[in-house]
Design a protein around this motif. Structure first.
Motif, mmCIF file in Angstrom:
data_model
loop_
_atom_site.group_PDB
_atom_site.id
_atom_site.type_symbol
_atom_site.label_atom_id
_atom_site.label_comp_id
_atom_site.label_asym_id
_atom_site.label_seq_id
_atom_site.Cartn_x
_atom_site.Cartn_y
_atom_site.Cartn_z
ATOM 1 N N GLY A 11 0.528 0.141 1.642
ATOM 2 C CA GLY A 11 -0.924 0.127 1.506
ATOM 3 C C GLY A 11 -1.692 -0.387 2.698
ATOM 4 N N ALA A 12 -1.017 -0.894 3.731
ATOM 5 C CA ALA A 12 -1.714 -1.358 4.927
ATOM 6 C C ALA A 12 -2.090 -0.173 5.811
ATOM 7 N N GLY A 13 -2.948 -0.461 6.807
ATOM 8 C CA GLY A 13 -3.297 0.560 7.773
ATOM 9 C C GLY A 13 -4.445 1.445 7.375
ATOM 10 N N SER A 14 -5.151 1.092 6.274
ATOM 11 C CA SER A 14 -6.260 1.918 5.822
ATOM 12 C C SER A 14 -7.292 1.051 5.121
ATOM 13 N N SER A 15 -8.554 1.428 5.278
ATOM 14 C CA SER A 15 -9.638 0.737 4.578
ATOM 15 C C SER A 15 -10.075 1.529 3.362
ATOM 16 N N GLY A 16 -9.335 2.561 3.000
ATOM 17 C CA GLY A 16 -9.683 3.407 1.873
ATOM 18 C C GLY A 16 -10.387 4.678 2.278
ATOM 19 N N GLY A 17 -10.547 4.908 3.581
ATOM 20 C CA GLY A 17 -11.221 6.102 4.070
ATOM 21 C C GLY A 17 -10.257 7.231 4.343
ATOM 22 N N ASN A 18 -10.546 8.012 5.401
ATOM 23 C CA ASN A 18 -9.762 9.209 5.694
ATOM 24 C C ASN A 18 -8.650 8.986 6.710
ATOM 25 N N TYR A 19 -8.471 7.736 7.160
ATOM 26 C CA TYR A 19 -7.442 7.455 8.171
ATOM 27 C C TYR A 19 -6.388 6.520 7.604
ATOM 28 N N GLU A 20 -5.139 6.781 7.973
ATOM 29 C CA GLU A 20 -4.018 5.960 7.529
ATOM 30 C C GLU A 20 -3.213 5.491 8.734
ATOM 31 N N ARG A 21 -2.370 4.489 8.493
ATOM 32 C CA ARG A 21 -1.461 3.933 9.511
ATOM 33 C C ARG A 21 -2.229 3.476 10.759
ATOM 34 N N SER A 22 -3.413 2.930 10.563
ATOM 35 C CA SER A 22 -4.212 2.419 11.679
ATOM 36 C C SER A 22 -3.749 0.999 12.014
ATOM 37 N N ALA A 23 -3.436 0.769 13.263
ATOM 38 C CA ALA A 23 -2.952 -0.547 13.693
ATOM 39 C C ALA A 23 -3.149 -0.689 15.193
#
Length: 383
Positions: free
Chosen positions: A162-174
């Motif tokens: 569940g990390a790497g996202s604020s609930g928007g359209n992008y994932e695995r952000s780090a």
């Protein structure tokens, strides 16, 4: 031929205005009974689900009720017809009426229950602010260091949790930063790298990312499972809310100040009448300008009203000892006067707000009706 609205579409319209993410952890909102695929041609808005409001819904031919107060807030083990709640549920199901609840999510939304109360009392809507902020999407920031060779594997694991996202359209952000880590393992340690009792240096990568707070436990669990270190270090920080407009209660300023006596009379004049009436605590000649409000029971937020610099706090269900102690303290500290305007009366204005939203969002496909039945349990007042 116009399209027929479904229960699911009506729920979407409600939750667009009153997001479920704003719901308090103890609360129970959403669909209580009904078929999401069933058609909806008429919705009745009520504060409480009672024998009277259910009978009203049946009488007006409603397919759905939108209620403010939950019917099933606490756990039940039976919905038999010889129990009050079971009887109501059987009546709703037999009549084909769905029940949707918007409670603390409607309290905290902007605009929401307290906005409707504040505007009814004459406070300008553009100047209103929450008494207690509620973040609809609370986020945490996570930082940890891992051996560089393991960085992508650890990042994959925590993002899967569940990390790497604020609930928007992008994932695995780090954000990844390489450097040198140093540590000295104790005599009982079993280090994955380095030697016990000596200063060790390892090329490491620092991982910084964000995550929804609701995923915190799962992310930490994944981190501890996959991290190669015996005792991995990490930092979890709660981020400040980005949206300061949502929250419980409202505070604003009257266009023209008036005495507490006159303002109490004004409250009685603009709010719908109920047997519980209106009562105030404070100096009747005190000048009122800044007003704090909480629709429904709000004495737990007396401190918030005082901190907001309110001259008066309008709410309901203020307990005797709380009011007495607060009034005594306020006379010395300049805290707000109190007005208890009744539970139903302070939440009834929200029904008009919600009805306006539903008419806007559902168009002409659904008839929206508002119940004026007083559902306070107190039915007789003796002067």
């Amino acid at each position: 031929m116009s399209k027929v609205c479904t229960v699911s579409e009506a729920i979407t319209a409600v939750e667009r205005r009153y997001p479920v993410a704003l719901t308090e952890s103890w609360d129970k909102v959403g669909l209580v009974c009904g078929d999401r695929a069933a058609p909806v041609r008429r919705i009745l808005l009520v504060v409480d689900v009672t024998d009277d409001t259910v009978a009203q819904a049946i009488q007006v031919g409603a397919d759905m009720i939108l209620a403010h107060h939950p019917l099933l807030l606490r756990g039940v083990h039976t919905v038999a017809t010889d129990t009050p709640k079971g009887r109501l549920l059987h009546q709703l199901v037999s009549a084909g009426i769905s029940l949707q609840v918007a409670h603390t999510n409607a309290d905290a939304a902007r605009p929401g229950v307290s906005d409707a109360l504040a505007v009814a009392l004459g406070l300008p809507s553009e100047g209103l602010a929450p008494l207690r902020g509620v973040d609809p999407f609370p986020l945490d920031a996570l930082a940890t260091t891992v051996p560089t060779a393991d960085a992508q594997r650890v990042l994959d694991a925590i993002c899967e949790a569940g990390a790497g996202s604020s609930g928007g359209n992008y994932e695995r952000s780090a954000f990844l930063i390489e450097g040198i880590g140093t540590f000295v393992p104790g005599t009982a340690a079993r280090p994955a790298f380095g030697e016990v009792g000596r200063v060790n240096e390892v090329r490491e990568t620092r991982i910084e990312t964000i995550l929804p707070r609701s995923h915190r436990a799962a992310v930490v669990r994944a981190l501890l499972q996959v991290h190669p270190y015996e005792e991995p270090a990490f930092q979890m920080t709660e981020l400040a809310p980005v949206d300061a407009s949502t929250g419980l209660g409202r505070v604003g300023t009257l266009p023209t100040p008036m005495t507490l006596r006159a303002f109490t009379q004004h409250v009685a004049a603009v709010l719908p009448a109920a047997p519980v009436g209106i009562r105030a605590s404070g100096d009747p000649d005190r000048l009122i300008s800044r007003v704090a409000v909480v629709g429904g029971a709000g004495d737990s937020m007396l401190g918030d009203a005082a901190a907001a610099g309110a001259d008066v706090f309008v709410t309901s269900d203020i307990r005797h000892h709380v009011a007495s102690e607060f009034a005594a303290a306020g006379s010395h500290t300049g805290g707000p006067a109190l007005i208890d305007a009744g539970h139903w009366a302070t939440e009834r204005p929200w029904l008009d707000q919600a009805a306006w939203f539903l008419r806007e969002d559902l168009g002409r496909t659904v008839d929206i009706e508002v119940s004026d039945l007083v559902t306070d349990p107190w039915t007789v007042k003796v002067p």
